[in-house]
Design a protein around this motif. Structure first.
Motif, PDB file in Angstrom:
ATOM      1  N   ARG A  86       0.833  -1.208   0.000  1.00 62.94           N
ATOM      2  CA  ARG A  86       0.000   0.000   0.000  1.00 62.94           C
ATOM      3  C   ARG A  86       0.867   1.257   0.000  1.00 62.94           C
ATOM      4  O   ARG A  86       0.492   2.287  -0.559  1.00 62.94           O
ATOM      5  CB  ARG A  86      -0.914   0.028   1.234  1.00 62.94           C
ATOM      6  N   ILE A  87       2.055   1.136   0.648  1.00 64.56           N
ATOM      7  CA  ILE A  87       2.951   2.295   0.674  1.00 64.56           C
ATOM      8  C   ILE A  87       3.410   2.581  -0.756  1.00 64.56           C
ATOM      9  O   ILE A  87       3.409   3.729  -1.207  1.00 64.56           O
ATOM     10  CB  ILE A  87       4.158   2.019   1.595  1.00 64.56           C
ATOM     11  N   ASP A 100       1.825   1.731  -3.423  1.00 62.67           N
ATOM     12  CA  ASP A 100       0.637   2.221  -4.139  1.00 62.67           C
ATOM     13  C   ASP A 100       0.478   3.729  -3.934  1.00 62.67           C
ATOM     14  O   ASP A 100       0.230   4.478  -4.877  1.00 62.67           O
ATOM     15  CB  ASP A 100      -0.639   1.558  -3.589  1.00 62.67           C
ATOM     16  N   THR A 104       0.531   6.619  -6.645  1.00 66.18           N
ATOM     17  CA  THR A 104      -0.640   7.470  -6.879  1.00 66.18           C
ATOM     18  C   THR A 104      -0.256   8.945  -6.748  1.00 66.18           C
ATOM     19  O   THR A 104      -0.646   9.771  -7.577  1.00 66.18           O
ATOM     20  CB  THR A 104      -1.756   7.132  -5.868  1.00 66.18           C
ATOM     21  N   THR A 159       1.526   9.957  -9.798  1.00 65.55           N
ATOM     22  CA  THR A 159       0.585  10.130 -10.912  1.00 65.55           C
ATOM     23  C   THR A 159      -0.117  11.484 -10.796  1.00 65.55           C
ATOM     24  O   THR A 159      -0.257  12.218 -11.778  1.00 65.55           O
ATOM     25  CB  THR A 159      -0.472   9.004 -10.891  1.00 65.55           C
ATOM     26  N   VAL A 160      -0.546  11.791  -9.574  1.00 69.48           N
ATOM     27  CA  VAL A 160      -1.243  13.066  -9.350  1.00 69.48           C
ATOM     28  C   VAL A 160      -0.305  14.221  -9.695  1.00 69.48           C
ATOM     29  O   VAL A 160      -0.702  15.183 -10.376  1.00 69.48           O
ATOM     30  CB  VAL A 160      -1.705  13.170  -7.875  1.00 69.48           C
ATOM     31  N   ARG A 173       0.057  14.534 -13.441  1.00 67.01           N
ATOM     32  CA  ARG A 173      -1.155  15.082 -14.074  1.00 67.01           C
ATOM     33  C   ARG A 173      -1.264  16.581 -13.825  1.00 67.01           C
ATOM     34  O   ARG A 173      -1.596  17.356 -14.728  1.00 67.01           O
ATOM     35  CB  ARG A 173      -2.393  14.390 -13.505  1.00 67.01           C
ATOM     36  N   LEU A 174      -1.008  16.985 -12.549  1.00 69.00           N
ATOM     37  CA  LEU A 174      -1.160  18.406 -12.229  1.00 69.00           C
ATOM     38  C   LEU A 174      -0.060  19.243 -12.881  1.00 69.00           C
ATOM     39  O   LEU A 174      -0.279  20.411 -13.215  1.00 69.00           O
ATOM     40  CB  LEU A 174      -1.178  18.605 -10.700  1.00 69.00           C
ATOM     41  N   TYR A 178       6.119  12.291   1.112  1.00 67.30           N
ATOM     42  CA  TYR A 178       5.733  10.886   1.342  1.00 67.30           C
ATOM     43  C   TYR A 178       6.907   9.955   1.014  1.00 67.30           C
ATOM     44  O   TYR A 178       7.167   8.997   1.738  1.00 67.30           O
ATOM     45  CB  TYR A 178       4.508  10.522   0.502  1.00 67.30           C
ATOM     46  N   GLN A 218       2.498   1.392   7.552  1.00 65.71           N
ATOM     47  CA  GLN A 218       1.882   2.359   6.642  1.00 65.71           C
ATOM     48  C   GLN A 218       1.058   3.388   7.403  1.00 65.71           C
ATOM     49  O   GLN A 218       0.928   4.529   6.974  1.00 65.71           O
ATOM     50  CB  GLN A 218       1.048   1.694   5.537  1.00 65.71           C
ATOM     51  N   SER A 241       1.657   7.323   7.250  1.00 67.09           N
ATOM     52  CA  SER A 241       0.537   8.219   6.947  1.00 67.09           C
ATOM     53  C   SER A 241       0.410   9.302   8.017  1.00 67.09           C
ATOM     54  O   SER A 241       0.210  10.480   7.702  1.00 67.09           O
ATOM     55  CB  SER A 241      -0.782   7.446   6.873  1.00 67.09           C
ATOM     56  N   LEU A 292      -6.689   8.257   3.581  1.00 69.02           N
ATOM     57  CA  LEU A 292      -5.587   7.390   4.024  1.00 69.02           C
ATOM     58  C   LEU A 292      -6.043   6.392   5.087  1.00 69.02           C
ATOM     59  O   LEU A 292      -5.587   5.254   5.097  1.00 69.02           O
ATOM     60  CB  LEU A 292      -4.424   8.237   4.549  1.00 69.02           C
ATOM     61  N   GLY A 349      -7.595   2.847   4.354  1.00 73.16           N
ATOM     62  CA  GLY A 349      -6.725   1.683   4.122  1.00 73.16           C
ATOM     63  C   GLY A 349      -6.891   1.124   2.729  1.00 73.16           C
ATOM     64  O   GLY A 349      -6.295   0.122   2.383  1.00 73.16           O
ATOM     65  N   GLU A 350      -7.733   1.760   1.938  1.00 76.32           N
ATOM     66  CA  GLU A 350      -7.914   1.277   0.564  1.00 76.32           C
ATOM     67  C   GLU A 350      -6.927   1.972  -0.359  1.00 76.32           C
ATOM     68  O   GLU A 350      -6.294   2.954   0.030  1.00 76.32           O
ATOM     69  CB  GLU A 350      -9.343   1.578   0.101  1.00 76.32           C
ATOM     70  N   LYS A 351      -6.830   1.440  -1.567  1.00 73.88           N
ATOM     71  CA  LYS A 351      -5.923   2.057  -2.523  1.00 73.88           C
ATOM     72  C   LYS A 351      -6.421   3.459  -2.887  1.00 73.88           C
ATOM     73  O   LYS A 351      -7.611   3.644  -3.152  1.00 73.88           O
ATOM     74  CB  LYS A 351      -5.855   1.187  -3.781  1.00 73.88           C
ATOM     75  N   LEU A 352      -5.495   4.405  -2.852  1.00 83.02           N
ATOM     76  CA  LEU A 352      -5.897   5.775  -3.162  1.00 83.02           C
ATOM     77  C   LEU A 352      -6.198   5.902  -4.645  1.00 83.02           C
ATOM     78  O   LEU A 352      -5.553   5.271  -5.471  1.00 83.02           O
ATOM     79  CB  LEU A 352      -4.758   6.742  -2.810  1.00 83.02           C
ATOM     80  N   LYS A 353      -7.174   6.758  -4.950  1.00 82.77           N
ATOM     81  CA  LYS A 353      -7.488   7.009  -6.356  1.00 82.77           C
ATOM     82  C   LYS A 353      -6.923   8.376  -6.735  1.00 82.77           C
ATOM     83  O   LYS A 353      -7.173   9.378  -6.039  1.00 82.77           O
ATOM     84  CB  LYS A 353      -8.999   6.981  -6.575  1.00 82.77           C
ATOM     85  N   ALA A 354      -6.163   8.392  -7.837  1.00 82.94           N
ATOM     86  CA  ALA A 354      -5.491   9.625  -8.255  1.00 82.94           C
ATOM     87  C   ALA A 354      -6.499  10.765  -8.424  1.00 82.94           C
ATOM     88  O   ALA A 354      -6.223  11.906  -8.044  1.00 82.94           O
ATOM     89  CB  ALA A 354      -4.729   9.379  -9.551  1.00 82.94           C
ATOM     90  N   GLU A 355      -7.675  10.443  -8.956  1.00 80.60           N
ATOM     91  CA  GLU A 355      -8.672  11.491  -9.219  1.00 80.60           C
ATOM     92  C   GLU A 355      -9.070  12.205  -7.921  1.00 80.60           C
ATOM     93  O   GLU A 355      -9.252  13.425  -7.891  1.00 80.60           O
ATOM     94  CB  GLU A 355      -9.942  10.899  -9.856  1.00 80.60           C
ATOM     95  N   ILE A 400      -7.330  12.459  -5.080  1.00 87.14           N
ATOM     96  CA  ILE A 400      -6.233  13.280  -4.544  1.00 87.14           C
ATOM     97  C   ILE A 400      -6.087  14.552  -5.398  1.00 87.14           C
ATOM     98  O   ILE A 400      -5.851  15.640  -4.878  1.00 87.14           O
ATOM     99  CB  ILE A 400      -4.899  12.492  -4.586  1.00 87.14           C
ATOM    100  N   GLU A 401      -6.235  14.367  -6.690  1.00 83.42           N
ATOM    101  CA  GLU A 401      -6.113  15.497  -7.619  1.00 83.42           C
ATOM    102  C   GLU A 401      -7.143  16.581  -7.257  1.00 83.42           C
ATOM    103  O   GLU A 401      -6.829  17.771  -7.252  1.00 83.42           O
ATOM    104  CB  GLU A 401      -6.376  14.971  -9.025  1.00 83.42           C
TER     105      GLU A 401
END
Lengths: 816, 58
Positions: free
Chosen positions: A161-162, A164, A168, A171-172, A175-176, A481, B5, B9, B34, B37-43, B45-46
């Motif tokens: 997850r770290i 991941d 992410t 990626t952000v 994109r920005l 991070y 993690q 965080s 955060l 505990g699920e996978k973050l979605k780029a959208e 965070i953006e």
């Protein structure tokens, strides 16, 4: 975490009917030859706790699944019959609970009592399949390339997850950054159209106000002294009659600008396009590089969309998300060359993309003029062109997009509408043919156009401020991070390598006392180097023997688990991995588990009966916390070897007239007993280099050795004037002779008819006395009081005694 | 034992709090994502970094 109290297994894997084991929350050993069903027990426990079975997942297991291949082979069509019920104890809560899981519905688990705190703990356990360690898992940590080790260890420590989150955030950020670059290009474009309208080279507040005020003066409007963000340069125009017209001079300049631009389209970004074409050709000449690169963004997208074991790219289900992720990531890291080319292409594409934004900025005002002049065909063609260029711009993002427009790169990128020159000229002529605007009208339309373009320019600046701040935040977040996670992981790896070194030194006491190890993390890799007898640090496979490497695997696993769970590491299933520890260090292995993992319950399987006995003598397990399987059949599942139960099983088989089962059980029990006794009393069967001693080698040798020892005990007692012991030794020796005669063991070599290979051909009546005689014989080697086998002490050097565990039998072997 | 993690965080959010570039609201939204505990979605965070509540980026 948990401890295991007991297990009830029905029709699972190799277990037919049912099997009950009382684990008593203690370390527990399950021994038995290969194929006797030990791993089926481990599979069943792992299944009940996690809903998974390790050996049915991972590489080489495609087509295997828990629901289809978890049940016993005879119950594949009746999976309802296959289930596992565990009674567990949760030390943190001081509570017991029962877990029941059926193979038909592996993801559903029944927990009783269904307390929230119990369910929370069991949910945590369910995502830790690493509680089960098999020998092939050990290899994953030691003899793998560093990239894979990193993935394996990160997955074990739940660090994925770290990774991941890092990806992410990156990626952000990317994109920005692109959005911010586009915002910058939009400012330039808006500024250019405003400059064109104002007819200035440099756009400053002063020049703009000078021009604006000249026009306001003509309209008798007040002078604007300062250009503020909210200033409206056409303020006050509403007070004079408003003319719904465009500014003629400005319109002509707009059209002219686009005409000039179209004349230069042949050379549009010629250098960049040539470079892109050259790089694309290079990629096409190297199919492997091309293959990686073509799929790169596709795979990156796939990784971004990963959410479960189903591939988001092709919908194919995988065993689990981690395995799928590793598969996709390995594709991305295959070529550095590919990445270099990809980065260069991105940079070139970005330049072209910004130039396209500039062109789009000049099309828009001309399109508005065409609309104002009711030239629908031309305005429509300009609209289509805008759409086409926007679509084209979207291709300048990644390599796959560039390949998509490769032909267009070669044949001309911009592709204006076919009659654009004619239409632009016509529009120009039309506008030019209009009567000159009066000074008033010209100033009025000039100011309204200025305000419109100023609004556009201001808007692009506001957007840029936001995109700039967003990009800045993304960069800060990503860098922070990365820095925090790197520090934390480095600290974690230092702790793991320290524990690993301590454990390995204990395992190899008196051999590698100065052993140290180093885990070296780098990008997506985790190198492991180990000290080889103070000659330096080398990869584990360089000089250490395979046995030592296996030992390292076990120690690294234990170090990882300690760091993963800390004092909550209370349970682990070690499936035949202790065989990896060579015979000279087994006692140390037991000490390692007992000293460093006092609160951990290890369920240990081994196919080596001697190992199982050594675990007992080291105190890791006891006779109450160990079972032995002596055989397995598809109909019965594991056949449990027990001190007394075996004779009941044989009797039951005979009662049912199943001589072959009784014969097989007797033979296996005798093989196990003889092998164990040969070790216990130091018998000397004819040496075999492959270690494959059969019953015919072992039992006669054991009987002969015991008789000699008893003879020696009688002689020793004689020298000590201990008549009672002398008589006891003689009595036991005679009884042994009598029993061995009845069992005809000594005739095996000469009389085929009595050989154990012939037992399966016996009738029930013939075989019953054979069972009785062997039972009598074998029981002579055991203490009636404590049930333990008789053994010699010490195992090496001059003999001192022949005894049992409780000392009821204790013959002195030392002769005065 | 606190998972690594989670430690990362927590430190990440604490240090972001010290940065003037991030509002309390942004950090709270990040925390919500955060701790899931699920996978973050780029959208997602953006959106947070773009401060879209105060005007969407175009």
């Amino acid at each position: 975490m948990i401890k295991l109290e007991s297990a009830h297994i029905e029709w699972a894997r190799g277990i037919a009917r049912n099997l009950d084991i009382d684990f008593q929350r203690q370390n527990f050993s399950i021994s038995g030859p290969n194929g006797s069903g030990k791993s089926a027990v481990i599979d069943a426990i792992e299944f009940a706790l996690t809903g998974q079975i390790g050996r049915l997942s991972g590489s080489g297991t495609k087509g295997l699944s828990v629901s289809e291949h978890g049940p016993h082979v005879d119950k594949v069509k009746f999976p309802d019959a296959s289930f596992v019920e565990l009674k567990i104890y949760i030390p943190d809560l001081a509570k017991s609970a029962t877990i029941t899981r059926k193979f038909k519905t592996p993801s559903k688990v029944e927990i009783s009592p269904s307390d929230d705190d119990i369910e929370a703990i069991l949910k945590e356990v369910s995502v830790h399949p690493e509680i089960a360690l098999s020998r092939r898992d050990i290899i994953r940590f030691i003899l793998v390339e560093s990239g894979k080790r990193s993935t394996e260890i990160q997955a074990l420590l739940k660090l994925d997850r770290i990774g991941d989150t890092r990806r992410t955030l990156n990626t952000v950020y990317k994109r920005l950054r692109t959005k911010n670059n586009n915002a910058e290009a939009n400012i330039i474009s808006a500024s250019d159209t405003l400059k064109l309208h104002l007819q200035v080279e440099d756009l400053t507040s002063e020049t703009l106000l000078d021009i604006v005020n000249n026009n306001r003066k003509i309209l008798d409007l007040t002078k604007i002294n300062e250009l503020k963000p909210e200033t409206k340069v056409d303020e006050g125009i509403a007070n004079v009659p408003k003319i719904n017209e465009f500014n003629k001079e400005s319109a002509l300049r707009d059209i002219n600008a686009l005409i000039e631009m179209t004349n230069d389209f042949q050379d549009f970004c010629a250098v960049e396009i040539a470079e892109i074409i050259s790089k694309l050709a290079k990629l096409e000449s190297d199919p492997s590089l091309l293959s990686i690169l073509k799929k790169q963004s596709f795979i990156e997208t796939g990784i971004d969309f990963l959410d479960g074991p189903e591939c988001p790219l092709c919908d194919i289900p995988w065993e689990d998300e981690d395995t799928l992720r590793r598969h996709l990531e390995s594709k991305l890291t295959k070529s550095k060359d590919a990445k270099l080319i990809s980065d260069s292409l991105s940079s070139l594409a970005s330049k072209i993309s910004l130039s396209l934004i500039n062109i789009l900025g000049f099309i828009s005002p001309v399109k508005n003029l065409a609309i104002a002049e009711n030239d629908t065909d031309f305005s429509d063609s300009l609209s289509k062109w805008e759409t086409d260029l926007n679509d084209l711009k979207s291709k300048f993002i990644d390599t796959s997009g560039l390949f998509f427009i490769k032909n267009r790169l070669l044949s001309g990128l911009i592709k204006p509408p076919s009659s654009i020159s004619f239409n632009l000229q016509s529009l120009y002529n039309k506008v030019e043919g209009k009567p000159d605007q009066s000074a008033t009208v010209s100033s009025q339309t000039f100011l309204t156009t200025t305000q419109l373009r100023l609004d556009d320019h201001r808007k692009t600046i506001r957007v840029k401020e936001k995109t700039s701040a967003a990009e800045n935040r993304a960069k800060i977040a990503y860098d922070l991070y990365c820095s925090i996670s790197e520090n934390s992981l480095n600290k974690l790896y230092r702790e793991v390598e320290t524990d690993f070194s301590i454990f390995y030194r204990q395992l190899n006491e008196n051999d590698e006392e100065t052993f140290t190890a180093k885990l070296i993390p780098s990008e997506a890799k985790l190198d492991l180097d180990v000290n080889f007898y103070d000659r330096g640090l080398f990869p584990p496979g360089a000089y250490h023997s395979e046995g030592h490497q296996d030992g390292m695997g076990v120690c690294l696993y234990l170090a990882l688990m300690k760091n993963l769970f800390g004092d909550r590491f209370t349970f682990a299933l070690l499936d035949d991995i202790v065989m990896s520890v060579d015979s000279g260090h087994r006692y140390e292995f037991c000490k390692l588990l007992m000293n460093h993992f006092r609160d951990t319950q290890f369920i240990i399987t081994t196919h080596d009966r001697l190992w199982a006995e050594q675990m007992k003598s080291a105190g890791l397990v006891s006779s109450k916390t160990s079972i032995a399987f002596y055989s397995w059949t598809i109909d019965t599942g594991p056949l449990v070897d027990s001190n007394k139960g075996i004779w009941e099983e044989i009797s039951l088989a005979l009662e049912k007239g199943k001589v072959e089962i009784a014969a097989s059980s007797l033979r296996h029990h005798l093989e196990y007993s003889s092998r164990h006794l040969a070790d216990q009393i130091g018998a000397n069967p004819q040496f075999r280099s492959d270690g494959n001693y059969d019953l015919g080698d072992l039992l006669p040798s054991v009987i002969g050795r015991m008789k000699k020892l008893l003879g020696k005990a009688a002689d020793a007692a004689q020298t000590w004037d201990d008549d009672e012991q002398k008589q006891a030794a003689i009595k036991l020796k005679n009884a042994l002779s009598s029993c061995s005669g009845a069992s005809a063991v000594e005739q095996w070599a000469v009389n085929k008819a009595v050989h154990y290979n012939e037992w399966t051909n016996f009738g029930k009546k013939d075989f019953e006395p054979v069972v009785v005689s062997f039972r009598d014989l074998i029981e002579r080697f055991r203490c009636e009081k404590c049930d333990s086998w008789i053994y010699i002490t010490p195992k090496r050097g001059p003999l001192e005694s022949l005894r049992c565990s409780c000392s009821k039998i204790n013959f002195n072997l030392k002769i005065v | 034992m606190q998972k690594i993690q989670e430690q990362i965080s927590n430190e990440f959010l604490t240090r972001l709090k010290g940065s003037q570039d991030f509002s309390d609201e942004m950090i709270e939204k990040l925390r919500e994502l955060l701790v899931k505990g699920e996978k973050l979605k780029a959208e997602e965070i953006e959106k947070i970094f773009s401060d879209e509540e105060n005007g969407a980026l175009k």
